[in-house]
Design a protein around this motif. Sequence first.
Motif, PDB file in Angstrom:
ATOM      1  N   ASN A 162       0.761  -1.243  -0.070  1.00  9.83           N
ATOM      2  CA  ASN A 162      -0.053   0.121  -0.085  1.00  9.83           C
ATOM      3  C   ASN A 162       0.709   1.357   0.055  1.00  9.83           C
ATOM      4  O   ASN A 162       1.832   1.711   1.100  1.00  9.83           O
ATOM      5  CB  ASN A 162      -0.824  -0.189   1.175  1.00  9.83           C
ATOM      6  CG  ASN A 162      -1.959   0.972   1.138  1.00  9.83           C
ATOM      7  OD1 ASN A 162      -1.993   2.184   0.244  1.00  9.83           O
ATOM      8  ND2 ASN A 162      -2.970   0.932   2.071  1.00  9.83           N
ATOM      9  N   SER A 163       0.948   1.885  -1.190  1.00  9.85           N
ATOM     10  CA  SER A 163       1.699   3.068  -1.263  1.00  9.85           C
ATOM     11  C   SER A 163       3.019   2.743  -1.009  1.00  9.85           C
ATOM     12  O   SER A 163       4.056   3.662  -0.401  1.00  9.85           O
ATOM     13  CB  SER A 163       1.260   4.174  -0.454  1.00  9.85           C
ATOM     14  OG  SER A 163       0.052   4.479  -0.659  1.00  9.85           O
ATOM     15  N   GLY A 164       3.798   1.686  -1.503  1.00 11.16           N
ATOM     16  CA  GLY A 164       5.164   1.211  -1.277  1.00 11.16           C
ATOM     17  C   GLY A 164       5.416   0.692   0.414  1.00 11.16           C
ATOM     18  O   GLY A 164       6.493   0.237   0.336  1.00 11.16           O
ATOM     19  N   ILE A 165       4.586   0.785   0.877  1.00 12.60           N
ATOM     20  CA  ILE A 165       4.508   0.141   2.303  1.00 12.60           C
ATOM     21  C   ILE A 165       3.988  -1.315   2.284  1.00 12.60           C
ATOM     22  O   ILE A 165       2.956  -1.677   1.837  1.00 12.60           O
ATOM     23  CB  ILE A 165       4.005   0.989   3.375  1.00 12.60           C
ATOM     24  CG1 ILE A 165       4.615   2.242   3.376  1.00 12.60           C
ATOM     25  CG2 ILE A 165       4.199   0.356   4.841  1.00 12.60           C
ATOM     26  CD1 ILE A 165       5.973   2.443   3.708  1.00 12.60           C
ATOM     27  N   ILE A 166       4.746  -2.219   2.905  1.00  8.17           N
ATOM     28  CA  ILE A 166       4.390  -3.622   3.180  1.00  8.17           C
ATOM     29  C   ILE A 166       3.163  -3.743   4.204  1.00  8.17           C
ATOM     30  O   ILE A 166       3.436  -3.333   5.309  1.00  8.17           O
ATOM     31  CB  ILE A 166       5.327  -4.715   3.501  1.00  8.17           C
ATOM     32  CG1 ILE A 166       6.680  -4.442   2.455  1.00  8.17           C
ATOM     33  CG2 ILE A 166       4.965  -5.820   3.615  1.00  8.17           C
ATOM     34  CD1 ILE A 166       7.849  -5.474   2.832  1.00  8.17           C
ATOM     35  N   GLU A 167       2.145  -4.300   3.553  1.00  5.13           N
ATOM     36  CA  GLU A 167       0.785  -4.406   4.340  1.00  5.13           C
ATOM     37  C   GLU A 167       1.076  -6.132   5.178  1.00  5.13           C
ATOM     38  O   GLU A 167       0.891  -6.028   6.382  1.00  5.13           O
ATOM     39  CB  GLU A 167      -0.469  -4.519   3.471  1.00  5.13           C
ATOM     40  CG  GLU A 167      -0.882  -3.245   3.093  1.00  5.13           C
ATOM     41  CD  GLU A 167      -2.300  -3.120   2.529  1.00  5.13           C
ATOM     42  OE1 GLU A 167      -3.006  -2.275   2.873  1.00  5.13           O
ATOM     43  OE2 GLU A 167      -2.395  -4.039   1.667  1.00  5.13           O
TER      44      GLU A 167
END
Length: 286
Positions: A162-167
């Motif tokens: 999500n927007s380059g961040i790992i969920e």
Amino acid sequence: MIKLWFIASVGELDQSNPQYKPIDLHLLESIISSTVFSGRIVYRTSLDSTNILARKLSEEGYPLGTIVVTDYQRSGRGRMSRKWLSDPGSNLLFSAILRPTGVAVQQPTGLNSLFLFNAIAAVAMVEAIRCEYGLKSQIKWPNDVYLERKKLAGILSEFSLNSGIIEYVVVGVGLNVHWAPSELADNGEVPTCIDAKTGKPACRTRLLGAILVRMDKHYRGLEAGQREGILDSYKAYSAVLGKEIKVHDGKDVSVCRGVDILPDGTLVVVGRDGEQRFLRWGDVSL
């Protein structure tokens, strides 16, 4: 703490060999009681794939540390859409749900977080196998565990961003304990299993517990920012560094020497002509 144990009917599972004991959930829970995996075991006797179910549960909000364990996969798979074969009730087949906090795929230090999630599983397996059985298994880049030049285990990690961040990351593991395919894999790999090396049946429950205890340790280290230490351990157990290996590029095969593994997981090799190459994906063989 709520126990997330879901035990399905046996269905097509046939543990006809009495020496192959089923996974003991109570024993497993006692081994992992101080880890993030405690109380979060989802057990099915058979299913299509532990990774498929783990991804579904991740989307439904199941927490960090949820472990999907099965005795039989109808559609097990590895890297590059290869099939993962396993006799019912014979091996370790599991997937772990990890939910790193605020971790971007690519760190400012150049460390690739997705590579590191593979690394913590690989290192945990090698350490557990060495501790439990004295077998000096090694890691074959990028995500296999080998024993005496034969394939013992494989790892398949999948993720959501999500927007380059790992969920979340789902780390799937297949480890041959009692059984290995008799035929070569389509890429020429020779399989083996732990029992073939020890000469007696291993306890799958204790081995799984030992792996999860070490995965917990390394995951906590990753969350605490100790990423370089995980990379160092991965390199220390490498089966390719300092060795001549075969690099497969389509139908072309070249002999190279593994010289380094970079923070983003890239394998650095040098050919017989002295040319240096950087492998970010692909296949190598020993």
